[in-house]
Enzyme design. Structure first.
Site, mmCIF file in Angstrom:
data_model
loop_
_atom_site.group_PDB
_atom_site.id
_atom_site.type_symbol
_atom_site.label_atom_id
_atom_site.label_comp_id
_atom_site.label_asym_id
_atom_site.label_seq_id
_atom_site.Cartn_x
_atom_site.Cartn_y
_atom_site.Cartn_z
ATOM 1 N N SER A 267 40.555 30.028 40.542
ATOM 2 C CA SER A 267 40.983 28.844 39.640
ATOM 3 C C SER A 267 41.803 27.872 40.391
ATOM 4 C CB SER A 267 41.702 29.326 38.297
ATOM 5 O OG SER A 267 42.643 30.188 38.510
ATOM 6 N N HIS B 42 37.040 36.933 37.060
ATOM 7 C CA HIS B 42 38.331 36.178 37.067
ATOM 8 C C HIS B 42 38.860 36.293 35.847
ATOM 9 C CE1 HIS B 42 41.483 33.778 38.853
ATOM 10 N NE2 HIS B 42 40.948 32.735 38.670
ATOM 11 N N HIS C 103 41.219 44.298 42.850
ATOM 12 C CA HIS C 103 41.494 43.119 43.339
ATOM 13 C C HIS C 103 41.018 42.428 44.520
ATOM 14 C CE1 HIS C 103 44.171 39.467 43.593
ATOM 15 N NE2 HIS C 103 44.073 39.588 42.472
ATOM 16 N N ARG D 278 51.984 42.387 37.664
ATOM 17 C CA ARG D 278 51.736 41.771 36.426
ATOM 18 C C ARG D 278 51.414 42.773 35.336
ATOM 19 N NH1 ARG D 278 47.718 37.335 38.287
ATOM 20 N NH2 ARG D 278 46.716 39.176 38.953
ATOM 21 N N ASP E 27 44.597 41.934 33.836
ATOM 22 C CA ASP E 27 43.910 41.876 32.919
ATOM 23 C C ASP E 27 43.675 43.038 32.153
ATOM 24 O OD1 ASP E 27 43.458 38.959 33.362
ATOM 25 O OD2 ASP E 27 41.894 39.644 35.030
#
Ligand code: CMX
Length: 437
Positions: free
Chosen positions: A241, A271, A321, A330, A376
């Protein structure tokens, strides 16, 4: 000119001179060698971009202008001591490279509220689409249709000096960030609720207003949104992105087009779409393994399901990742939020169990470079706990947050006058020759 722009210009003029000097005086300095596998596996580990807003350390995770998520938890202004930092502060930090005061954060909250009016034709464009259109389709269409308002584009056509491109880019960026929660919330309400439009509240901050306009008014949910908007905001320059926004922006496309390009990349399963995929995968798994049994049995069944997914040639969503080599901080930030606020939740419990079960299995494959969970893996579980179980919408939420990072970077791209991005490409014959095949 507001004081944020003045500060930006002061810093920008100095840094622009440094970038210019690096290119003109030090352009021939060799920085690293490049291997064939780096080129053929998506330029991994190959330095090819200039990023100012954040840097991703494979072993320690994201650093926004040098600060980790847990450091910023203490350092960024909050509206209550036990709450979450306001994303306005993170934007200020990423844009200016200095920690904001509570007054800076308040200035941005007001500024974004004042700029939040969405042109009516954008709403009409959305209304022309079926409510069943995927939220990311609606979101990117709305963003592109808002390009009619681009101040940068008008100024460029009028022939402004390229040293001033950053100024109108900043104006577009501020308008975009202000309007995104309004558009996203409207898409949510027309797709999944009664379609009524909820006005923003001038007394709420940007993230809380997003929750409010979606129809959620509760201090705990406001905190969830502030945390969510902070942790998804940026991941240095090379992720899809960020890179897509930069690439399209390098052609001097207006900020609306540039950011829309980033969002179309975010919508991919490898993504940002992974946050939906995790939930679909968990619910498919529950259908197979059932959900009413003791912990030992359920663990064994989960393990079998994970192995089955891999044997079918699919990836475990939320794991792995391209850069990170540890558990994503995160993921940890969300786990801590859940520990603080959520007593017991079936899906969160499963996500925690997966954290025990999946990494050893991925490690045993011998090819997965990072067997640990990414952002995610947790986000959907938290959102569904608070009643937001419309999974198709999750990537839109990710996208609203990602605007903070990729759009501050776009302002800097224009401040530095970075040129058109145009890497070379080679034929298979060229690679064979280099390899001596
Ligand atoms: N499950 C199973 N296999 C995996 C895997 C996973 N979660 N992650 C990587 N692998 C496999 C790859 O498919 C690849 O296999 P092949 O050699 O057979 O093609 C191999 O391991 C090596 O891949 P890698 O170098 O470790 O990973 P990449 O840098 O190529 O890709 C990523 C990174 C994120 C696309 C990958 O880990 C993945 O597909 N994860 C699941 C999707 C996901 O969670 N995406 C979200 C990432 C965060 C975000 O951007 O939002």
């Amino acid at each position: 000119m507001d004081y944020i722009k003045k500060k930006l210009l002061e810093k920008g003029v100095q840094e622009r001179a440094v970038v210019k000097r690096l290119i003109s005086e030090f352009g021939n300095v060799v920085v690293e060698d490049v291997n064939i596998d780096q080129i053929l596996t998506g330029m991994k580990g190959m330095t090819s971009l200039l990023t100012v807003t954040s840097k991703l350390d494979p072993e320690n995770g994201i650093r926004y202008r040098g600060y980790s998520i847990s450091e910023l938890q203490e350092l960024l202004p909050k509206n209550s001591p036990e709450g979450e930092p306001l994303p306005e502060g993170l934007f200020y930090l990423m844009l200016l490279g200095e920690l904001p005061t509570p007054q800076d954060v308040e200035f941005l909250s007001k500024e974004w509220y004042n700029r939040s009016h969405v042109p009516y034709h954008v709403i009409k464009v959305l209304e022309a689409m079926p409510t069943t259109a995927k939220p990311m389709t609606q979101f990117s269409t709305a963003i592109i249709s808002m390009a009619t308002d681009s101040i940068f584009q008008k100024a460029h056509r009028a022939g402004i000096n390229k040293n001033d491109y950053w100024d109108t880019t900043y104006e577009d960026v501020m308008n975009l960030i202000a309007r995104l929660p309004v558009i996203a919330a409207y898409i949510y309400r027309r797709s999944f609720k009664d379609g009524s439009f909820i006005e923003p509240d001038r007394d709420l901050d940007w993230a809380a207003n997003f929750a409010h306009m979606m129809g959620y008014d509760d201090e705990e949910i406001y905190r969830l949104f502030r945390m969510y908007m902070n942790i998804h905001a940026d991941h240095e320059g090379g992720n899809v992105s960020a890179h897509a926004t930069h690439l399209v922006g390098s052609a001097l496309s207006n900020p609306y087009y540039s950011y829309a390009a980033g969002m179309l990349g975010l919508a991919g399963p490898l993504h940002g779409y992974a946050n939906q995929e995790v939930m679909f995968w968990i619910y498919d798994m529950i259908k197979v393994i059932g959900d009413d049994m003791d912990e030992k049995v359920i663990r064994e069944k989960i393990e079998t399901y994970v192995r089955k997914t891999i044997s079918e040639g699919k990836v475990i969503p939320g794991y792995g990742h391209a850069v990170l080599r540890v558990t994503d901080p995160r993921f940890t930030a969300q786990q801590l939020f859940a520990e603080k606020y959520v007593k017991d939740d079936k899906i969160i419990n499963i996500v925690n169990m997966l954290y025990d079960i999946v990494p050893p299995i991925l490690k045993s494959l011998g090819k997965v470079k990072n067997p640990w969970p990414n952002v995610d893996a947790f986000s959907g579980a938290l959102l569904q706990h608070y009643g937001i179980d419309e999974y198709f919408f999750y990537t839109v939420m990710f996208g609203v947050s990602r605007a903070l990072g990729v759009l501050s970077q776009l302002v800097w791209d224009r401040m530095y006058n970075l040129p058109l991005e145009r890497p070379s490409s080679e034929t298979l014959e060229w690679f064979k020759e280099k390899a001596g095949i």
